[in-house]
Enzyme design. Sequence first.
Site, PDB file in Angstrom:
ATOM      1  N   CYS A   1       0.826  -1.208   0.000  1.00 18.57           N
ATOM      2  CA  CYS A   1       0.000   0.000   0.000  1.00 18.57           C
ATOM      3  C   CYS A   1       0.860   1.257   0.000  1.00 18.57           C
ATOM      4  O   CYS A   1       1.292   1.721   1.058  1.00 18.57           O
ATOM      5  CB  CYS A   1      -0.917  -0.026   1.217  1.00 18.57           C
TER       6      CYS A   1
ATOM      7  N   CYS B   1      -0.566   4.183   2.037  1.00 23.86           N
ATOM      8  CA  CYS B   1      -0.406   4.106   3.490  1.00 23.86           C
ATOM      9  C   CYS B   1       1.043   4.365   3.891  1.00 23.86           C
ATOM     10  O   CYS B   1       1.314   5.011   4.892  1.00 23.86           O
ATOM     11  CB  CYS B   1      -0.762   2.718   4.008  1.00 23.86           C
ATOM     12  N   ASP B   2       1.975   3.829   3.132  1.00 23.40           N
ATOM     13  CA  ASP B   2       3.352   3.749   3.608  1.00 23.40           C
ATOM     14  C   ASP B   2       4.357   4.581   2.825  1.00 23.40           C
ATOM     15  O   ASP B   2       5.508   4.699   3.240  1.00 23.40           O
ATOM     16  CB  ASP B   2       3.797   2.278   3.585  1.00 23.40           C
TER      17      ASP B   2
END
Length: 352
Positions: free
Chosen positions: A168, A171-172
């Site tokens: 992801c 997200c990261d």
Amino acid sequence: MNSDFSGLGPIDLGDAPTPDGPDRSGPVSEQGPGARIHAKVIIVGSGPAGLTAAIYASRAGLEPIVIGGYVPGGQLMITTEVENYPGFPEGIQGPELMELFRRQAARFGTTFADADVERVDLSARPFRLWAAGAEYTADAVIVATGASALWLDLENETRLRGRGVSACATCDGFFFRGKEVVVVGGGDTAIEEATFLTRFATKVTIVHRRDQLRASRIMQQRALANPRIGFRWNKQVVDVLGDDVVTGVRLRDTVTGEETDEPTDGLFLAIGYRPNTDAFRDWLEVDEKGYLVVHDETGSRIEGVFIAGDVHDHRYRQAVTAAGDGCRAAIDAERWLEAQGIPETTAAATAR
Ligand code: NDP
């Protein structure tokens, strides 16, 4: 460092109508183990398909419950900018779009259980579903469980998840500011993730097992024109290197078999999806790829069980097609319930 969406905070239900009855006195997810909750329609899944079905079913006065998973919102929660959803000419972030869907469904009386359906019994009506220790019964069920990201299933990939390994970028990606990352895959997801990661990383290397991308032409052109994106063709990641954090990947040439180590700070997987059918595959028909099979538009082989979105659609897999599918399933469920003599509630029906 993982797909943690707690930062979104609780969903503000705005001016959502107060649900009636003891089962609807609060979020359904707060029902303790042993609780029994009935709904005319239960929608399993909370991506675009599930939430669009919820909007339609709730506007039809069916007071649906969405059992939406512990991480609700579906694949759009791990998507960056959505540029192709009609109505948002400047684009919109996937999580923001899903929050809007959810608020719209809540506004018309949908309630939510943010839990995973563990098992179901579709042998008789009402259908039975179990989630987080509670038992749900439903006159009709819409399965909209979507599909999940695939992993390479390497031992060190699993060990280093959250410590440099991710599926992801949204997200990261932030954690890789000023660093170098590898993205695995040759489809639209890989290109989208790689392009997004160039906002943070100084260098993004796409590792693809063939010498041709599967991604759409416009996405390919975007990636090829991006000076921060490089390619390693005909390469497969066969190991992830690093003790505490990722320090590199081992690549095997798919033509020569030669292995080389490539230093990197992060590894992002973008190699496709698996349909989420675990709770249903004993009851419903699945095709050779594991996707559910629809009968007569949105139906299944069990009368009263409907199917919508990526859990059956491996052809289009778009938010807008999933949403359209959710709409169709809800209309089919509504008509079917009506034919069974299970009516909508008067109050909500007048709001249509
Ligand atoms: P795809 O199935 O299209 O692509 C998966 C890629 O991963 C392929 O290139 C495949 O290689 C590779 N791959 C699969 N398994 C492995 C493995 N074990 N090891 C190494 N590589 C592997 O999935 P996507 O997630 O990219 O896209 C899914 C759908 O969603 C598509 O229809 C896509 O168009 C759509 N989409 C659209 C977007 C947009 O329009 N903005 C954004 C993202 C997705 P190979 O090519 O050799 O099979």
